[in-house]
Motif scaffolding. Structure first.
Motif, short mmCIF file in Angstrom:
data_model
loop_
_atom_site.label_atom_id
_atom_site.label_comp_id
_atom_site.label_asym_id
_atom_site.label_seq_id
_atom_site.Cartn_x
_atom_site.Cartn_y
_atom_site.Cartn_z
N VAL A 211 34.15 31.95 37.88
CA VAL A 211 34.09 33.17 38.69
C VAL A 211 35.51 33.66 38.99
O VAL A 211 35.81 34.84 38.86
N GLY A 212 36.39 32.74 39.37
CA GLY A 212 37.78 33.12 39.66
C GLY A 212 38.47 33.72 38.44
O GLY A 212 39.18 34.73 38.55
N ARG B 56 39.80 37.65 38.07
CA ARG B 56 41.18 37.97 37.70
C ARG B 56 41.23 38.87 36.47
O ARG B 56 42.00 39.82 36.43
N GLN B 57 40.40 38.56 35.48
CA GLN B 57 40.41 39.37 34.27
C GLN B 57 39.95 40.80 34.55
O GLN B 57 40.43 41.74 33.93
N ASP C 235 40.11 42.29 37.60
CA ASP C 235 40.87 42.81 38.74
C ASP C 235 39.94 43.33 39.84
O ASP C 235 40.09 44.45 40.32
N LEU C 236 38.97 42.49 40.21
CA LEU C 236 38.03 42.84 41.27
C LEU C 236 38.20 41.90 42.46
O LEU C 236 38.54 40.74 42.29
N ARG C 237 37.91 42.42 43.64
CA ARG C 237 37.94 41.64 44.87
C ARG C 237 36.71 41.98 45.70
O ARG C 237 36.80 42.72 46.68
N PRO C 238 35.56 41.43 45.30
CA PRO C 238 34.33 41.77 46.03
C PRO C 238 34.32 41.15 47.42
O PRO C 238 34.96 40.13 47.67
N GLY C 239 33.57 41.78 48.31
CA GLY C 239 33.45 41.26 49.67
C GLY C 239 32.73 39.93 49.71
O GLY C 239 33.09 39.04 50.48
N GLU C 240 31.71 39.78 48.88
CA GLU C 240 30.94 38.54 48.84
C GLU C 240 30.71 38.14 47.39
O GLU C 240 30.56 38.99 46.52
N ILE C 241 30.64 36.83 47.18
CA ILE C 241 30.35 36.28 45.85
C ILE C 241 29.25 35.23 46.03
O ILE C 241 29.29 34.44 46.98
#
Length: 118
Positions: free
Chosen positions: A80-81, A85-86, A88-94
């Motif tokens: 997932v990490g 990174r690939q 370029d997302l930063r979701p609020g929840e995973i």
């Protein structure tokens, strides 16, 4: 081996259709890198959902859910990490979910969706 791959692909297709029918948006399928593979990456509202799909033709070797190990879940967390990174997302929840597909010899397939396993 081709039969196993075909069954797995069919199960992933059923899982993706199930997720879409239940309000998910598919972002990626069969994403691969040197460390492994993620079967399905989806979005449910604001949550990024990584789905491991397990397909079986019967219960002789246990349910598809029983085949998910702690080691596999640990690997998925790592993947997932890398996926984030690939892309370029930063979701609020995973969240990590399992979609188990059973293809019995008689009758139609069944799909069991377990949310938030890791």
């Amino acid at each position: 081996m081709r039969t196993t791959n075909a069954i797995g692909q069919y199960g992933e297709d059923l899982a993706a259709r199930y997720l879409v029918d239940n309000g998910f948006t598919i972002l990626d399928r069969n994403w691969r890198c040197a460390q492994g593979e993620i079967d399905i990456v989806a979005r449910e509202l604001q949550t990024l959902v990584v789905c491991e799909v397990k397909t079986r033709r019967g219960l002789n070797y246990g349910s598809p859910l029983e085949s998910i190990t702690y080691r596999k879940l640990s690997k998925l967390r790592q993947l997932v990490g890398l996926w984030l990174r690939q892309h370029d997302l930063r979701p609020g929840e995973i969240r990590i979910d399992i979609v188990a597909v059973l293809l019995p010899h008689r009758g139609g397939p069944s799909v069991d969706h377990v949310r938030g396993v890791a």
